[in-house]
Design a protein around this motif. Structure first.
Motif, PDB file in Angstrom:
ATOM      1  N   GLY A 160      -4.561 -12.790  18.107  1.00 15.13           N
ATOM      2  CA  GLY A 160      -3.576 -11.988  17.387  1.00 15.13           C
ATOM      3  C   GLY A 160      -2.775 -12.775  16.379  1.00 15.13           C
ATOM      4  N   LEU A 161      -2.973 -14.094  16.348  1.00 18.45           N
ATOM      5  CA  LEU A 161      -2.246 -14.914  15.387  1.00 18.45           C
ATOM      6  C   LEU A 161      -2.770 -14.637  13.974  1.00 18.45           C
ATOM      7  CD1 LEU A 161      -0.228 -17.234  14.824  1.00 18.45           C
ATOM      8  CD2 LEU A 161      -2.156 -18.825  15.099  1.00 18.45           C
ATOM      9  N   GLU A 162      -1.878 -14.403  13.010  1.00 20.35           N
ATOM     10  CA  GLU A 162      -2.262 -14.139  11.624  1.00 20.35           C
ATOM     11  C   GLU A 162      -2.188 -15.424  10.820  1.00 20.35           C
ATOM     12  OE1 GLU A 162       0.243 -11.046  10.173  1.00 20.35           O
ATOM     13  OE2 GLU A 162      -0.851  -9.457  11.232  1.00 20.35           O
ATOM     14  N   LEU A 163      -3.282 -15.691  10.078  1.00 23.49           N
ATOM     15  CA  LEU A 163      -3.378 -16.914   9.296  1.00 23.49           C
ATOM     16  C   LEU A 163      -3.691 -16.567   7.843  1.00 23.49           C
ATOM     17  CD1 LEU A 163      -5.588 -19.042  11.718  1.00 23.49           C
ATOM     18  CD2 LEU A 163      -3.097 -19.140  11.457  1.00 23.49           C
ATOM     19  N   PRO A 164      -3.003 -17.153   6.866  1.00 25.78           N
ATOM     20  CA  PRO A 164      -3.358 -16.950   5.451  1.00 25.78           C
ATOM     21  C   PRO A 164      -4.628 -17.730   5.117  1.00 25.78           C
ATOM     22  CG  PRO A 164      -1.543 -18.491   5.636  1.00 25.78           C
ATOM     23  CD  PRO A 164      -1.808 -18.007   7.041  1.00 25.78           C
ATOM     24  N   VAL A 165      -5.554 -17.045   4.400  1.00 28.27           N
ATOM     25  CA  VAL A 165      -6.840 -17.652   4.075  1.00 28.27           C
ATOM     26  C   VAL A 165      -7.143 -17.400   2.602  1.00 28.27           C
ATOM     27  CG1 VAL A 165      -9.320 -17.653   4.550  1.00 28.27           C
ATOM     28  CG2 VAL A 165      -7.702 -17.346   6.420  1.00 28.27           C
ATOM     29  N   ALA A 166      -7.646 -18.409   1.903  1.00 26.87           N
ATOM     30  CA  ALA A 166      -8.119 -18.267   0.520  1.00 26.87           C
ATOM     31  C   ALA A 166      -9.640 -18.199   0.539  1.00 26.87           C
ATOM     32  CB  ALA A 166      -7.636 -19.430  -0.332  1.00 26.87           C
ATOM     33  N   LEU A 167     -10.208 -17.074   0.015  1.00 27.64           N
ATOM     34  CA  LEU A 167     -11.657 -16.875   0.001  1.00 27.64           C
ATOM     35  C   LEU A 167     -12.201 -17.157  -1.394  1.00 27.64           C
ATOM     36  CD1 LEU A 167     -11.958 -13.543   2.034  1.00 27.64           C
ATOM     37  CD2 LEU A 167     -12.217 -15.880   2.878  1.00 27.64           C
ATOM     38  N   ASP A 168     -13.286 -17.890  -1.462  1.00 23.46           N
ATOM     39  CA  ASP A 168     -13.987 -18.164  -2.720  1.00 23.46           C
ATOM     40  C   ASP A 168     -15.469 -18.280  -2.394  1.00 23.46           C
ATOM     41  OD1 ASP A 168     -14.861 -18.804  -5.191  1.00 23.46           O
ATOM     42  OD2 ASP A 168     -13.741 -20.684  -5.387  1.00 23.46           O
ATOM     43  N   LEU A 169     -16.177 -17.136  -2.476  1.00 27.77           N
ATOM     44  CA  LEU A 169     -17.575 -17.119  -2.087  1.00 27.77           C
ATOM     45  C   LEU A 169     -18.335 -16.078  -2.897  1.00 27.77           C
ATOM     46  CD1 LEU A 169     -18.006 -15.125   1.201  1.00 27.77           C
ATOM     47  CD2 LEU A 169     -15.777 -15.416   0.154  1.00 27.77           C
ATOM     48  N   LEU A 220     -27.346  -7.173  -6.205  1.00 29.21           N
ATOM     49  CA  LEU A 220     -26.412  -7.905  -7.045  1.00 29.21           C
ATOM     50  C   LEU A 220     -25.641  -8.911  -6.208  1.00 29.21           C
ATOM     51  CD1 LEU A 220     -23.247  -5.792  -7.836  1.00 29.21           C
ATOM     52  CD2 LEU A 220     -24.879  -5.152  -6.072  1.00 29.21           C
ATOM     53  N   ASP A 221     -25.070  -9.888  -6.894  1.00 31.51           N
ATOM     54  CA  ASP A 221     -24.198 -10.881  -6.276  1.00 31.51           C
ATOM     55  C   ASP A 221     -22.773 -10.605  -6.724  1.00 31.51           C
ATOM     56  OD1 ASP A 221     -26.317 -12.166  -5.040  1.00 31.51           O
ATOM     57  OD2 ASP A 221     -26.697 -13.434  -6.788  1.00 31.51           O
ATOM     58  N   ILE A 222     -21.902 -10.481  -5.747  1.00 28.51           N
ATOM     59  CA  ILE A 222     -20.511 -10.149  -6.041  1.00 28.51           C
ATOM     60  C   ILE A 222     -19.647 -11.380  -5.798  1.00 28.51           C
ATOM     61  CG2 ILE A 222     -18.575  -8.645  -5.475  1.00 28.51           C
ATOM     62  CD1 ILE A 222     -20.568  -6.608  -4.441  1.00 28.51           C
ATOM     63  N   PRO A 223     -19.068 -11.967  -6.842  1.00 24.48           N
ATOM     64  CA  PRO A 223     -18.147 -13.093  -6.619  1.00 24.48           C
ATOM     65  C   PRO A 223     -16.848 -12.586  -5.999  1.00 24.48           C
ATOM     66  CG  PRO A 223     -18.212 -12.499  -8.935  1.00 24.48           C
ATOM     67  CD  PRO A 223     -19.248 -11.661  -8.261  1.00 24.48           C
ATOM     68  N   LEU A 224     -16.437 -13.265  -4.932  1.00 24.06           N
ATOM     69  CA  LEU A 224     -15.242 -12.848  -4.212  1.00 24.06           C
ATOM     70  C   LEU A 224     -14.254 -14.012  -4.193  1.00 24.06           C
ATOM     71  CD1 LEU A 224     -13.806 -10.698  -2.537  1.00 24.06           C
ATOM     72  CD2 LEU A 224     -14.942 -11.609  -0.500  1.00 24.06           C
ATOM     73  N   GLN A 225     -13.182 -13.869  -4.882  1.00 25.65           N
ATOM     74  CA  GLN A 225     -12.115 -14.867  -4.926  1.00 25.65           C
ATOM     75  C   GLN A 225     -10.793 -14.146  -4.679  1.00 25.65           C
ATOM     76  OE1 GLN A 225     -12.452 -16.723  -8.766  1.00 25.65           O
ATOM     77  NE2 GLN A 225     -14.056 -18.141  -8.100  1.00 25.65           N
ATOM     78  N   THR A 226     -10.231 -14.401  -3.507  1.00 21.68           N
ATOM     79  CA  THR A 226      -8.996 -13.705  -3.166  1.00 21.68           C
ATOM     80  C   THR A 226      -8.279 -14.438  -2.045  1.00 21.68           C
ATOM     81  OG1 THR A 226      -8.067 -11.568  -2.502  1.00 21.68           O
ATOM     82  CG2 THR A 226     -10.118 -12.224  -1.460  1.00 21.68           C
ATOM     83  N   GLU A 227      -7.033 -14.139  -1.864  1.00 18.43           N
ATOM     84  CA  GLU A 227      -6.237 -14.638  -0.744  1.00 18.43           C
ATOM     85  C   GLU A 227      -5.937 -13.462   0.170  1.00 18.43           C
ATOM     86  OE1 GLU A 227      -2.775 -16.605  -2.126  1.00 18.43           O
ATOM     87  OE2 GLU A 227      -3.873 -18.245  -3.094  1.00 18.43           O
ATOM     88  N   THR A 228      -6.121 -13.704   1.469  1.00 20.97           N
ATOM     89  CA  THR A 228      -5.931 -12.621   2.417  1.00 20.97           C
ATOM     90  C   THR A 228      -5.360 -13.162   3.717  1.00 20.97           C
ATOM     91  OG1 THR A 228      -7.027 -10.760   3.522  1.00 20.97           O
ATOM     92  CG2 THR A 228      -8.273 -12.818   3.346  1.00 20.97           C
ATOM     93  N   ILE A 229      -5.071 -12.293   4.619  1.00 22.42           N
ATOM     94  CA  ILE A 229      -4.554 -12.637   5.942  1.00 22.42           C
ATOM     95  C   ILE A 229      -5.598 -12.243   6.975  1.00 22.42           C
ATOM     96  CG2 ILE A 229      -2.717 -12.271   7.634  1.00 22.42           C
ATOM     97  CD1 ILE A 229      -1.769 -13.741   5.189  1.00 22.42           C
ATOM     98  N   VAL A 230      -5.979 -13.205   7.835  1.00 26.94           N
ATOM     99  CA  VAL A 230      -6.923 -12.914   8.909  1.00 26.94           C
ATOM    100  C   VAL A 230      -6.186 -12.987  10.239  1.00 26.94           C
ATOM    101  CG1 VAL A 230      -8.892 -13.771   7.595  1.00 26.94           C
ATOM    102  CG2 VAL A 230      -7.656 -15.330   9.092  1.00 26.94           C
TER     103      VAL A 230
END
Length: 336
Positions: free
Chosen positions: A123-132, A78-88
């Motif tokens: 160690g730097l934390e960056l906000p990231v928006a994922l849409d894949l 299956l293909d799982i759409p992933l749309q979320t905001e996270t911290i890397v």
């Protein structure tokens, strides 16, 4: 003539002696029965009837508690759409080189185009928006231990056990209330002679708790006992009652059933009500098992559960659905 008379006399004497011997034997047997009547009652009849009756009660009150191990492997594609905001978080330093316009007022220089070298530290934390779209194509091992706790009283087996119980319940209660010895028999006869009403079906210690318990537990430690059942899975109450045993005794056990007309009248009304609701008979007549076995043989587009409501006495029954078993009749050959 004398010979016939002699034979008749001999036959008559033989019959008298034979009758006398038979009567003596019967008297001896009756005396033996009277002497051992309570032994027969206490050691044979009562344990046998109560044993069968209590077994049916135990069957009705039993609960199936079994754990079903499930060990399998499912191929997941299956293909799982992933749309979320996270911290890397950076795991190593990241060098950057950017162009910038710099003002140098000390030398009177403004908007100087320059290349700036930077480094983002580990160690730097960056906000990231994922849409894949995540593609999954791999086997998924399944290891489950499914525990099933099924009370028999919540299934159709309850009706079977209940009907078996009703066959013997009046006899079991009556035997338990009968005298156990000559002293109790004398008291019973005295009560009868005084005109007191004798009720052999009066509840007693046995009838209150005929089944002592089970050798293993069921449902112990099961945390989902009070979990509500989904409404679509709750079975319907049909209103059909067990036929029961001998009517004149069964009426003493179930007076409410006979006050309503008896099992036949109640069941006829219940079936009419089910017909009016459009509930197919296979769901309450015991035919569901055989229909489930026919599922692989049913043509596509035909449900094995399609059917008409069960007929009642005096009404022409609806023929059950027929399934094509691959048999070619002469009519089919002529049409071909």
């Amino acid at each position: 003539m004398r010979l016939l008379r002699a034979l008749g006399t001999l036959f008559w004497r033989f019959m008298v002696i034979f009758s006398f011997i038979v009567n003596i034997i019967l008297v001896v047997v009756l005396i033996a029965l009277l002497l051992f009547i309570f032994e027969i009652k206490n050691q044979v009849a009562e344990p046998l009837v109560e044993g069968l009756h209590s077994s049916f009660v135990g069957l009705d009150q039993a609960t199936i508690d079994w754990t079903i191990p499930v060990r399998d492997e499912i191929q997941v594609v299956l293909d799982i759409p992933l749309q979320t905001e996270t911290i890397v978080r950076l795991t190593q330093p990241v060098p950057l080189q950017v162009n910038a316009l710099i003002d140098l007022p000390g030398i009177n220089a403004y908007n100087v185009n320059a290349a700036v070298n930077l480094e983002l530290p580990a160690g730097l934390e960056l906000p990231v928006a994922l849409d894949l779209l995540v593609n999954v194509d791999q086997p998924l091992p399944v290891e489950l231990d499914v525990r099933a706790v099924i009370p028999i009283q919540g299934t159709q087996l309850h009706d079977v056990a209940q009907n078996l119980r009703l066959q013997l319940e009046p006899l079991a209660i009556a035997l338990n209330n009968l005298p156990n010895n000559f002293s109790e028999a004398g008291d019973l006869i005295g009560d009868v002679l005084r005109g007191e009403r004798i009720n052999l079906l009066e509840p007693n210690d046995y009838s209150i708790k005929p089944w002592p318990g089970y050798s293993i537990t069921a449902g112990y430690g099961y945390e989902l006992i009070n979990e509500p059942v989904p409404p679509e899975n709750v079975p319907l109450r049909t209103g059909i009652v067990p036929i029961g045993g001998m009517p004149f005794l069964d009426e003493q056990i179930r007076p409410d059933v006979y006050n309503a007309g008896g099992p036949f009248e109640i069941n006829t009304a219940a079936i009419n009500n089910l017909n009016a609701q459009g509930i197919p008979p296979q769901f309450y007549s015991g035919e569901i098992g055989s229909l489930i076995q026919l599922i692989p043989r049913v043509d596509s587009g035909t449900s094995p559960f399609d059917g008409q409501a069960q007929s009642v006495p005096g009404v022409e029954p609806t023929p059950p659905p027929s399934y094509d078993e691959g048999i070619i009749t002469p009519e089919d050959e002529n049409e071909g």
